[in-house]
Design a protein around this motif. Structure first.
Motif, PDB file in Angstrom:
ATOM      1  N   ARG A 118      -9.329  12.840  12.422  1.00 57.43           N
ATOM      2  CA  ARG A 118      -9.403  12.814  11.032  1.00 57.43           C
ATOM      3  C   ARG A 118      -8.105  13.780  10.712  1.00 57.43           C
ATOM      4  NH1 ARG A 118     -15.096  15.091   8.200  1.00 57.43           N
ATOM      5  NH2 ARG A 118     -15.863  13.184   7.884  1.00 57.43           N
ATOM      6  N   TYR A 119      -7.498  14.546  11.644  1.00 57.08           N
ATOM      7  CA  TYR A 119      -6.374  15.238  11.379  1.00 57.08           C
ATOM      8  C   TYR A 119      -5.229  13.963  11.492  1.00 57.08           C
ATOM      9  CZ  TYR A 119      -2.133  18.014  12.047  1.00 57.08           C
ATOM     10  OH  TYR A 119      -0.919  18.654  11.777  1.00 57.08           O
ATOM     11  N   ILE A 120      -5.152  13.090  12.479  1.00 60.45           N
ATOM     12  CA  ILE A 120      -4.290  12.048  12.284  1.00 60.45           C
ATOM     13  C   ILE A 120      -4.257  10.962  11.152  1.00 60.45           C
ATOM     14  CG2 ILE A 120      -3.573   9.914  13.551  1.00 60.45           C
ATOM     15  CD1 ILE A 120      -4.534  11.121  16.264  1.00 60.45           C
ATOM     16  N   LEU A 121      -5.495  10.929  10.697  1.00 54.44           N
ATOM     17  CA  LEU A 121      -5.718   9.969   9.635  1.00 54.44           C
ATOM     18  C   LEU A 121      -5.316  10.452   8.256  1.00 54.44           C
ATOM     19  CD1 LEU A 121      -9.136   8.147  10.590  1.00 54.44           C
ATOM     20  CD2 LEU A 121      -6.632   7.169  11.091  1.00 54.44           C
ATOM     21  N   THR A 122      -5.342  11.646   8.376  1.00 47.34           N
ATOM     22  CA  THR A 122      -5.144  12.555   6.949  1.00 47.34           C
ATOM     23  C   THR A 122      -3.537  12.932   6.802  1.00 47.34           C
ATOM     24  OG1 THR A 122      -6.018  14.631   7.757  1.00 47.34           O
ATOM     25  CG2 THR A 122      -7.453  13.180   6.520  1.00 47.34           C
ATOM     26  N   SER A 123      -3.012  12.646   7.950  1.00 52.55           N
ATOM     27  CA  SER A 123      -1.528  13.136   7.937  1.00 52.55           C
ATOM     28  C   SER A 123      -0.673  11.951   7.305  1.00 52.55           C
ATOM     29  CB  SER A 123      -1.003  13.298   9.292  1.00 52.55           C
ATOM     30  OG  SER A 123      -1.134  12.396  10.120  1.00 52.55           O
ATOM     31  N   LYS A 124       0.685  12.142   7.132  1.00 47.61           N
ATOM     32  CA  LYS A 124       1.553  11.379   6.745  1.00 47.61           C
ATOM     33  C   LYS A 124       1.628   9.993   7.994  1.00 47.61           C
ATOM     34  CE  LYS A 124       6.215  10.246   5.949  1.00 47.61           C
ATOM     35  NZ  LYS A 124       7.836  10.717   5.841  1.00 47.61           N
ATOM     36  N   PHE A 125       1.248  10.350   8.982  1.00 43.03           N
ATOM     37  CA  PHE A 125       1.318   9.109  10.092  1.00 43.03           C
ATOM     38  C   PHE A 125      -0.077   8.379   9.505  1.00 43.03           C
ATOM     39  CE2 PHE A 125      -0.726   7.320  13.881  1.00 43.03           C
ATOM     40  CZ  PHE A 125       0.235   6.434  14.135  1.00 43.03           C
ATOM     41  N   GLY A 126      -1.102   8.855   9.338  1.00 44.40           N
ATOM     42  CA  GLY A 126      -2.254   8.036   8.701  1.00 44.40           C
ATOM     43  C   GLY A 126      -1.987   7.384   7.832  1.00 44.40           C
ATOM     44  N   MET A 127      -1.222   7.696   6.732  1.00 38.54           N
ATOM     45  CA  MET A 127      -0.984   7.081   5.495  1.00 38.54           C
ATOM     46  C   MET A 127      -0.172   5.609   5.734  1.00 38.54           C
ATOM     47  SD  MET A 127       1.117   8.442   2.125  1.00 38.54           S
ATOM     48  CE  MET A 127       2.693   8.372   3.045  1.00 38.54           C
ATOM     49  N   LEU A 128       0.879   5.964   6.785  1.00 43.92           N
ATOM     50  CA  LEU A 128       1.653   4.851   7.265  1.00 43.92           C
ATOM     51  C   LEU A 128       0.768   3.739   8.235  1.00 43.92           C
ATOM     52  CD1 LEU A 128       5.034   6.939   8.145  1.00 43.92           C
ATOM     53  CD2 LEU A 128       4.589   5.067   6.352  1.00 43.92           C
ATOM     54  N   LEU A 129      -0.208   4.324   8.831  1.00 44.47           N
ATOM     55  CA  LEU A 129      -0.974   3.606   9.567  1.00 44.47           C
ATOM     56  C   LEU A 129      -1.664   2.557   8.605  1.00 44.47           C
ATOM     57  CD1 LEU A 129      -1.759   3.134  12.394  1.00 44.47           C
ATOM     58  CD2 LEU A 129      -3.508   4.501  12.051  1.00 44.47           C
ATOM     59  N   LEU A 130      -2.216   3.138   7.566  1.00 44.49           N
ATOM     60  CA  LEU A 130      -3.048   2.187   6.589  1.00 44.49           C
ATOM     61  C   LEU A 130      -2.092   1.356   5.917  1.00 44.49           C
ATOM     62  CD1 LEU A 130      -5.476   4.485   4.849  1.00 44.49           C
ATOM     63  CD2 LEU A 130      -6.219   2.529   6.343  1.00 44.49           C
ATOM     64  N   ALA A 131      -0.804   1.824   5.466  1.00 41.34           N
ATOM     65  CA  ALA A 131       0.141   0.958   4.986  1.00 41.34           C
ATOM     66  C   ALA A 131       0.714  -0.159   5.862  1.00 41.34           C
ATOM     67  CB  ALA A 131       1.351   1.854   4.616  1.00 41.34           C
ATOM     68  N   MET A 132       0.841   0.116   7.327  1.00 39.24           N
ATOM     69  CA  MET A 132       1.193  -0.735   8.156  1.00 39.24           C
ATOM     70  C   MET A 132       0.045  -1.932   8.095  1.00 39.24           C
ATOM     71  SD  MET A 132       1.623  -0.117  12.142  1.00 39.24           S
ATOM     72  CE  MET A 132      -0.083   0.017  12.341  1.00 39.24           C
ATOM     73  N   ARG A 133      -1.277  -1.707   8.108  1.00 36.76           N
ATOM     74  CA  ARG A 133      -2.526  -2.279   8.147  1.00 36.76           C
ATOM     75  C   ARG A 133      -2.380  -3.300   7.268  1.00 36.76           C
ATOM     76  NH1 ARG A 133      -8.323  -0.578   6.692  1.00 36.76           N
ATOM     77  NH2 ARG A 133      -7.204  -0.723   4.727  1.00 36.76           N
ATOM     78  N   ASP A 134      -2.101  -2.953   5.765  1.00 29.12           N
ATOM     79  CA  ASP A 134      -2.126  -3.706   4.862  1.00 29.12           C
ATOM     80  C   ASP A 134      -0.852  -4.424   4.492  1.00 29.12           C
ATOM     81  OD1 ASP A 134      -4.696  -2.636   4.297  1.00 29.12           O
ATOM     82  OD2 ASP A 134      -4.113  -1.061   2.854  1.00 29.12           O
ATOM     83  N   LYS A 135       0.142  -3.900   4.577  1.00 30.35           N
ATOM     84  CA  LYS A 135       1.673  -4.543   4.255  1.00 30.35           C
ATOM     85  C   LYS A 135       2.603  -4.267   5.462  1.00 30.35           C
ATOM     86  CE  LYS A 135       0.304  -6.158   0.313  1.00 30.35           C
ATOM     87  NZ  LYS A 135       0.554  -7.712  -0.124  1.00 30.35           N
ATOM     88  N   GLU A 136       2.263  -4.801   6.684  1.00 26.21           N
ATOM     89  CA  GLU A 136       3.143  -4.417   7.829  1.00 26.21           C
ATOM     90  C   GLU A 136       4.612  -4.657   7.511  1.00 26.21           C
ATOM     91  OE1 GLU A 136       3.713  -6.002  12.440  1.00 26.21           O
ATOM     92  OE2 GLU A 136       1.398  -5.667  11.472  1.00 26.21           O
ATOM     93  N   GLU A 137       4.780  -6.056   7.047  1.00 23.37           N
ATOM     94  CA  GLU A 137       6.151  -6.420   6.682  1.00 23.37           C
ATOM     95  C   GLU A 137       6.880  -5.256   5.832  1.00 23.37           C
ATOM     96  OE1 GLU A 137       8.173  -8.362   8.605  1.00 23.37           O
ATOM     97  OE2 GLU A 137       6.281  -8.897   9.586  1.00 23.37           O
ATOM     98  N   ARG A 138       6.256  -4.933   4.836  1.00 22.22           N
ATOM     99  CA  ARG A 138       6.758  -3.982   3.990  1.00 22.22           C
ATOM    100  C   ARG A 138       7.230  -2.556   4.528  1.00 22.22           C
ATOM    101  NH1 ARG A 138       4.057  -2.467  -1.814  1.00 22.22           N
ATOM    102  NH2 ARG A 138       4.852  -4.549  -2.171  1.00 22.22           N
ATOM    103  N   VAL A 139       6.298  -2.166   5.521  1.00 22.54           N
ATOM    104  CA  VAL A 139       6.478  -0.908   6.265  1.00 22.54           C
ATOM    105  C   VAL A 139       7.819  -1.095   7.170  1.00 22.54           C
ATOM    106  CG1 VAL A 139       5.752   0.684   8.024  1.00 22.54           C
ATOM    107  CG2 VAL A 139       4.212  -0.231   6.021  1.00 22.54           C
ATOM    108  N   ARG A 140       8.014  -2.266   7.837  1.00 20.78           N
ATOM    109  CA  ARG A 140       8.986  -2.492   8.809  1.00 20.78           C
ATOM    110  C   ARG A 140      10.251  -2.506   7.710  1.00 20.78           C
ATOM    111  NH1 ARG A 140       7.186  -6.566  11.086  1.00 20.78           N
ATOM    112  NH2 ARG A 140       6.561  -5.634  12.959  1.00 20.78           N
ATOM    113  N   PHE A 141      10.451  -3.117   6.947  1.00 19.74           N
ATOM    114  CA  PHE A 141      11.557  -3.392   6.143  1.00 19.74           C
ATOM    115  C   PHE A 141      12.007  -1.872   5.429  1.00 19.74           C
ATOM    116  CE2 PHE A 141      10.468  -7.999   5.225  1.00 19.74           C
ATOM    117  CZ  PHE A 141      11.065  -8.434   6.468  1.00 19.74           C
ATOM    118  N   SER A 142      11.017  -0.974   5.480  1.00 14.85           N
ATOM    119  CA  SER A 142      11.372   0.232   4.686  1.00 14.85           C
ATOM    120  C   SER A 142      12.082   1.044   5.750  1.00 14.85           C
ATOM    121  CB  SER A 142      10.050   0.954   4.292  1.00 14.85           C
ATOM    122  OG  SER A 142       9.487   0.236   3.619  1.00 14.85           O
ATOM    123  N   GLY A 143      12.214   0.659   6.906  1.00 14.81           N
ATOM    124  CA  GLY A 143      12.927   1.439   8.030  1.00 14.81           C
ATOM    125  C   GLY A 143      12.222   1.926   9.191  1.00 14.81           C
ATOM    126  N   TYR A 144      10.894   1.799   9.187  1.00 11.60           N
ATOM    127  CA  TYR A 144       9.871   2.341  10.105  1.00 11.60           C
ATOM    128  C   TYR A 144       9.756   1.256  11.409  1.00 11.60           C
ATOM    129  CZ  TYR A 144       8.488   5.955   7.024  1.00 11.60           C
ATOM    130  OH  TYR A 144       8.688   7.084   6.078  1.00 11.60           O
TER     131      TYR A 144
END
Length: 388
Positions: free
Chosen positions: A219-245
């Motif tokens: 829960r700590y991982i999923l509610t952190s910024k990392f968790g937010m990016l993890l969900l973003a990566m699941r839904d829009k992986e290319e967008r996260v990649r093009f954002s510099g991550y």
């Protein structure tokens, strides 16, 4: 900004879910079941560690692994090696050709303990190995796959193949691993008899506490910024990649954490059941573990625990009544859940909780949090792209 308690407990609805789960596992089941049935439930709960890891990896990261059984097995074998060495002291094995080594080594005409077994005479080293060995193995697999952008069904098939290879390797190296029989006849840990009823009660509660610890960590991982990016990566992986991550680093880290959590479950399985065999490493157990998460709800940590308990209870009942049909029933259950209940037990709970007055507001708050989170995920790429 969320406080630490919010991250660990998940808000009001999370507190309620944890309280109900704790009441069931820590109070109702120990009081209502005899020691044999309670030990059986304890075995089920060791599988729940893998289901939790799949909620992180598959539900939130979009990475379906069909080989989590290999990490469960690695953790179990590390613990089994320590326990077997303690049970193989020179006095207990004096009738062997070579006293002081595990019996299966003596049967296979080994005359000395292999070098990689030696460190497992130490419990601190064993605990570190349970956490580190599967994590390193997961890192090697993850680095090789994710850095080359291997994902989706290809990654799932590759993990399945690796699990099969590992199980074949364990069976083939009988003199070092116990072969198809595994490592058996485990009796004591630091002189403490783990076969007694009192020991089984203690191990059950240790297992439950570790399970809740893994829920808090997840829960700590999923509610952190990392968790937010993890969900973003699941839904829009290319967008996260093009954002510099570097998306591959996120995937590798999640895969490693999932492997470590699975290994803890494997180690507790060995302690509670008293053996470890390659039958828990291969393809079939890995697929079953995915079904546990799917039935409970692949986005719900608590739902994964309930799903594990429910499916394993059904497995016990149906395998006794219809032993030849159980695998077909398991496959049918997985198909039915995916088609008709894609959110599993957690989705059914949220649907019907709206009808309960004092839960209605909490469910609405949780839905709003999810909506806000998804909105934030969508803004991640846009915001960073604008800054760039």
């Amino acid at each position: 900004m969320k406080t630490l308690s919010d991250k660990l407990l998940g808000g009001k609805q999370g507190v309620l879910g944890l309280a109900l789960l704790a009441l069931l596992i820590l109070v109702i089941l120990p009081l209502g079941l005899d020691i044999f049935r309670l030990n059986l439930v304890g075995k089920y709960l060791t599988y729940a560690f893998v289901a939790l890891s799949l909620v992180l990896l598959w539900g939130n990261g979009g990475i379906l692994s069909l080989g989590q059984g290999m990490f469960f097995g690695l953790g179990g074998y590390c613990m089994a090696m320590f326990l077997k060495l303690e049970a193989s002291d020179p006095i207990s094995t004096k009738i062997q050709t070579t006293p002081g080594i595990p019996d299966f080594m003596d049967w296979n005409q080994l005359t000395a303990l292999p070098w990689f077994w030696e460190p497992f005479k130490s419990l601190p080293f064993t605990i570190l190995a349970i956490l580190i060995v599967p994590t390193i193995f997961a890192y090697i697999i993850g680095f090789a796959m994710f850095k080359r952008r291997v994902g989706g069904v290809y990654f799932a098939i590759i993990t399945q193949a690796i699990a099969l290879i590992l199980s074949i390797l364990i069976v083939g190296q009988q003199g070092y691993t116990g072969g198809v029989n595994g490592i058996t006849d485990l009796k004591t840990m630091l002189g403490w008899d783990i076969r007694t009823d009192s020991a089984k009660y203690i191990l059950y509660y240790v297992n439950a506490i570790l399970l809740f610890g893994c829920i808090f960590l997840s829960r700590y991982i999923l509610t952190s910024k990392f968790g937010m990016l993890l969900l973003a990566m699941r839904d829009k992986e290319e967008r996260v990649r093009f954002s510099g991550y570097d998306v591959s680093d996120f995937k590798i880290f999640t895969f490693c954490v999932a492997a470590m959590i699975s290994a803890i479950g494997g180690a507790m399985f060995t302690l509670q059941v008293g053996f470890m065999s390659p039958s828990f490493v291969g393809i079939v157990p890995s697929i079953e573990m995915v079904i546990f998460a799917a039935v409970g709800g692949r986005m719900s940590l608590i739902g994964a625990v309930y799903g594990t308990l429910l499916v394993n209870y059904g497995k016990t009942v149906f395998s006794e009544t219809y032993p030849e049909l159980w695998l077909f029933l398991m496959g049918g259950l997985f198909i039915a859940v995916v088609m008709f209940f894609p959110d599993g037990l957690a989705g059914i709970y949220q649907k019907h909780a709206r009808k309960i007055p004092f839960l209605k507001r909490w469910v609405a708050e949780e839905k709003q949090k999810q909506t806000d989170a998804h909105a934030s995920h969508g803004k991640v790429g846009t915001k960073l792209g604008a800054e760039a």
